[in-house]
Each structure stands twice: as structure tokens, then as C-alpha cells.
Design a protein around this motif. Sequence first.
Motif, PDB file in Angstrom:
ATOM      1  N   LYS A   1     -15.776  10.710  12.597  1.00 21.69           N
ATOM      2  CA  LYS A   1     -15.832  11.939  12.303  1.00 21.69           C
ATOM      3  C   LYS A   1     -15.254  13.150  12.111  1.00 21.69           C
ATOM      4  N   VAL A   2     -13.827  12.621  11.135  1.00 20.93           N
ATOM      5  CA  VAL A   2     -13.494  13.421  10.812  1.00 20.93           C
ATOM      6  C   VAL A   2     -13.217  12.847   9.464  1.00 20.93           C
ATOM      7  N   ARG A   3     -12.756  11.951   9.223  1.00 17.52           N
ATOM      8  CA  ARG A   3     -12.475  11.484   7.457  1.00 17.52           C
ATOM      9  C   ARG A   3     -13.956  10.910   6.818  1.00 17.52           C
ATOM     10  N   ASP A   4     -14.300   9.807   6.219  1.00 22.37           N
ATOM     11  CA  ASP A   4     -14.825   8.993   5.133  1.00 22.37           C
ATOM     12  C   ASP A   4     -13.960   8.274   5.097  1.00 22.37           C
ATOM     13  N   LEU A   5     -14.671   6.824   6.027  1.00 21.24           N
ATOM     14  CA  LEU A   5     -14.358   5.431   6.643  1.00 21.24           C
ATOM     15  C   LEU A   5     -14.273   4.985   5.003  1.00 21.24           C
ATOM     16  N   ASN A   6     -14.260   5.558   3.829  1.00 23.75           N
ATOM     17  CA  ASN A   6     -14.004   4.961   2.524  1.00 23.75           C
ATOM     18  C   ASN A   6     -13.140   4.957   2.060  1.00 23.75           C
ATOM     19  N   THR A   7     -11.589   5.876   3.161  1.00 19.60           N
ATOM     20  CA  THR A   7     -10.228   6.479   2.464  1.00 19.60           C
ATOM     21  C   THR A   7      -9.094   5.249   2.676  1.00 19.60           C
ATOM     22  N   ILE A   8     -10.145   3.752   3.585  1.00 17.93           N
ATOM     23  CA  ILE A   8      -9.471   3.199   4.120  1.00 17.93           C
ATOM     24  C   ILE A   8      -9.629   1.852   3.314  1.00 17.93           C
ATOM     25  N   GLU A   9      -8.929   1.629   3.238  1.00 17.71           N
ATOM     26  CA  GLU A   9      -8.971   0.094   2.129  1.00 17.71           C
ATOM     27  C   GLU A   9      -8.613  -1.082   2.872  1.00 17.71           C
ATOM     28  N   THR A  10      -7.749  -1.477   3.517  1.00 16.81           N
ATOM     29  CA  THR A  10      -8.074  -2.337   4.261  1.00 16.81           C
ATOM     30  C   THR A  10      -7.287  -2.221   5.209  1.00 16.81           C
TER      31      THR A  10
ATOM     32  N   CYS B   1       0.572  -1.358  -0.016  1.00 15.41           N
ATOM     33  CA  CYS B   1       0.065   0.263   0.044  1.00 15.41           C
ATOM     34  C   CYS B   1       1.010   0.934  -0.672  1.00 15.41           C
ATOM     35  N   ILE B   2       0.091   2.362  -0.180  1.00 18.27           N
ATOM     36  CA  ILE B   2       1.448   3.174  -0.116  1.00 18.27           C
ATOM     37  C   ILE B   2       1.541   4.174   1.206  1.00 18.27           C
ATOM     38  N   LEU B   3       0.329   4.315   2.684  1.00 22.98           N
ATOM     39  CA  LEU B   3       0.439   5.141   3.558  1.00 22.98           C
ATOM     40  C   LEU B   3      -0.456   3.452   4.583  1.00 22.98           C
ATOM     41  N   PHE B   4       0.297   2.970   5.321  1.00 24.82           N
ATOM     42  CA  PHE B   4       0.481   1.566   6.358  1.00 24.82           C
ATOM     43  C   PHE B   4       0.187   2.532   8.066  1.00 24.82           C
ATOM     44  N   ALA B   5      -0.687   2.122   8.284  1.00 21.79           N
ATOM     45  CA  ALA B   5      -0.754   3.056   9.638  1.00 21.79           C
ATOM     46  C   ALA B   5      -1.284   1.310  10.805  1.00 21.79           C
ATOM     47  N   ASP B   6       0.125   1.845  12.121  1.00 18.39           N
ATOM     48  CA  ASP B   6       0.430   0.744  12.997  1.00 18.39           C
ATOM     49  C   ASP B   6      -0.347   0.952  13.991  1.00 18.39           C
ATOM     50  N   VAL B   7      -1.658   1.418  14.656  1.00 17.28           N
ATOM     51  CA  VAL B   7      -2.251   1.622  15.359  1.00 17.28           C
ATOM     52  C   VAL B   7      -1.790   1.002  16.787  1.00 17.28           C
ATOM     53  N   GLY B   8      -1.322   1.405  17.333  1.00 15.16           N
ATOM     54  CA  GLY B   8      -0.689   0.687  19.405  1.00 15.16           C
ATOM     55  C   GLY B   8       0.284   0.035  18.753  1.00 15.16           C
ATOM     56  N   CYS B   9       1.230   0.600  18.364  1.00 16.91           N
ATOM     57  CA  CYS B   9       2.497   0.245  17.687  1.00 16.91           C
ATOM     58  C   CYS B   9       3.249  -0.384  18.418  1.00 16.91           C
TER      59      CYS B   9
ATOM     60  N   ILE C   1     -13.490  -0.933  17.979  1.00 18.52           N
ATOM     61  CA  ILE C   1     -14.881   0.391  17.464  1.00 18.52           C
ATOM     62  C   ILE C   1     -14.760   1.579  17.672  1.00 18.52           C
ATOM     63  N   ASN C   2     -14.227   1.687  18.947  1.00 20.76           N
ATOM     64  CA  ASN C   2     -14.383   3.066  18.943  1.00 20.76           C
ATOM     65  C   ASN C   2     -13.773   4.106  18.609  1.00 20.76           C
ATOM     66  N   ILE C   3     -12.117   3.383  18.577  1.00 20.34           N
ATOM     67  CA  ILE C   3     -10.795   4.409  17.837  1.00 20.34           C
ATOM     68  C   ILE C   3     -11.958   4.524  15.867  1.00 20.34           C
ATOM     69  N   LEU C   4     -12.078   3.907  15.339  1.00 12.59           N
ATOM     70  CA  LEU C   4     -12.755   3.900  14.192  1.00 12.59           C
ATOM     71  C   LEU C   4     -14.333   5.074  13.966  1.00 12.59           C
ATOM     72  N   GLU C   5     -14.773   4.679  15.312  1.00 11.99           N
ATOM     73  CA  GLU C   5     -15.993   5.388  15.551  1.00 11.99           C
ATOM     74  C   GLU C   5     -15.215   7.499  15.181  1.00 11.99           C
ATOM     75  N   ASP C   6     -14.028   7.001  16.191  1.00  7.80           N
ATOM     76  CA  ASP C   6     -13.537   8.602  16.363  1.00  7.80           C
ATOM     77  C   ASP C   6     -12.903   9.222  14.866  1.00  7.80           C
ATOM     78  N   TYR C   7     -12.269   8.321  13.903  1.00 11.77           N
ATOM     79  CA  TYR C   7     -11.461   8.692  12.964  1.00 11.77           C
ATOM     80  C   TYR C   7     -13.224   8.731  11.579  1.00 11.77           C
TER      81      TYR C   7
ATOM     82  N   ASP D   1      -4.412   3.945   3.599  1.00 10.03           N
ATOM     83  CA  ASP D   1      -4.909   3.388   2.806  1.00 10.03           C
ATOM     84  C   ASP D   1      -5.152   1.919   3.678  1.00 10.03           C
ATOM     85  N   GLU D   2      -4.228   1.255   4.288  1.00  7.70           N
ATOM     86  CA  GLU D   2      -4.410   0.513   5.251  1.00  7.70           C
ATOM     87  C   GLU D   2      -4.327   0.106   6.959  1.00  7.70           C
ATOM     88  N   VAL D   3      -5.052   0.259   7.640  1.00  2.50           N
ATOM     89  CA  VAL D   3      -4.623   0.510   8.788  1.00  2.50           C
ATOM     90  C   VAL D   3      -5.085  -1.162   9.664  1.00  2.50           C
TER      91      VAL D   3
END
Length: 229
Positions: free
Chosen positions: A107-116, A18-26, A99-105, A86-88
Motif C-alpha cells: 500500500k505504501v511501496r511497490d512490491l517490485n522493490t523486493i527482489e527476494t 544484498c544491500i539492505l536486508f529486512a528481518d521482520v519479527g527479528c 500476507i497481511n504484512i506484505l499487503e500493507d507494505y 531488497d531482501e526480506v
Amino acid sequence: MTKLPPRLNDIAKLIEPCILFADVGCDHGFMSLYVLENWKANRVLCIDISLKCLEKTIKLLKKNKADNLAIFYNCDGLKNIKQIPDEVLIAGMGGIEIINILEDYAKVRDLNTIETLIIQPMRDDYAVRKWLTTNGFRIVVDYVMRDKKLYHIIKAKRGEQYLDEFHLMFGAIENSYYTKDYLEWLHEYEAKCQRILENASKILAVNKSVKGTLNLIQNQIKTVEERIC
């Protein structure tokens, strides 16, 4: 090259280029480093609410000369990041917390921006499946594996999917049911329900609900045992 423990190794196999990978709770940074070492992403967002954990990641990536390809965030989840991944990956947290992390996101961004999405909930896997399939994601990988403890590993892509109660409870991918690790998880689930019944024997509504769940679990145990034993 980074050597990963079994749980993280299973997760790593699910990561797509992917282009940009997010490692949440790295945390320790092993997954972030793996992604960069294996050219799975152009850049990685390393995110952790704990500054101490984030500093571990920074130290590891600097040691391996990969820190120039990473962006570090000491924050809670995804809501404060400036980039659009694009991948999280969100692993090692409770399902409701994920779920709370994704719902908070959302609120500020369209979930369609996350592909995977690659998710490894420590509990509440039912809630995770339900949230994914009601928020525009289709589960493509869903199984149980053991690495000292039992873990659910779920991968979802953008798309539509309907899951009935059975598949929300027992997993979206039926082909993944027939393993010893999955059977062990079923037995743990059965024991949990039995403990609840013992402690709530006088609460009729709870008793009836848990007995119904227990019956479903025991039927699923029988089905799986017939296939693998």
C-alpha cells in the motif's frame, strides 16, 4: 560466529548477498547478527512489533559490535519503515499474518522493490504460495524440515509463475517431496483431515470437500512412500 538452531540455519543458507536486508519479527536477533557477521548485507533492518523482543536484538548486536550496521524499528511489519529493502525475511508467523504484512507494505511501496522473499509460515502455506504467485513472485525453494516441529521454508524471487491446485497444496518444488520430513508432514495433514471429518460428519458440504482433500493426501503419501521407503 553465531551458532544457529537447525530451523534458522536452514533459513540462513537461503540468504543471498544484498544491500539492505529486512528481518521482520527479528525477536532474539540471531538472524540479524548472522547476516552482518557473514557479510550478507551492507545493513540490516531489525523489525519487531514487541519492544521487549527488539531490545533483545539491540542488546545482542551491541554485544557483538554490530549495532552500527543495523536500523531498529519497533513497529508492525514493513509499513512504517523508511528504507527500501531488497531482501526480506519473515519467519515464525502464521501465513495469513505474513500476507497481511506484505499487503500493507504494498500500500505504501511497490512490491517490485523486493527482489527476494524468505518466508517460514507456521500455517497456511497454501495461502502463502497462492499470494506469492499472484503478486509477481516465483517460488524457487519450498520444502519441509523438522526442528522439534515441522516447518515449511519458502524462498521466492521476482518473476512469473503459475501453480495449479496440486502444487499450491503440496509444494511448488516436486524434487523436495521425497524426504522423511515431508512424508511426516503429509501424515499430519492426513490426520488433521480425518479429525475434521469426525467432527463434521453431518455437514455434507464440508464432508465432501474434506474427503476430496483426504483422497489427494493419501495418493501423495503413496507416491512419496514408493520413492523413499
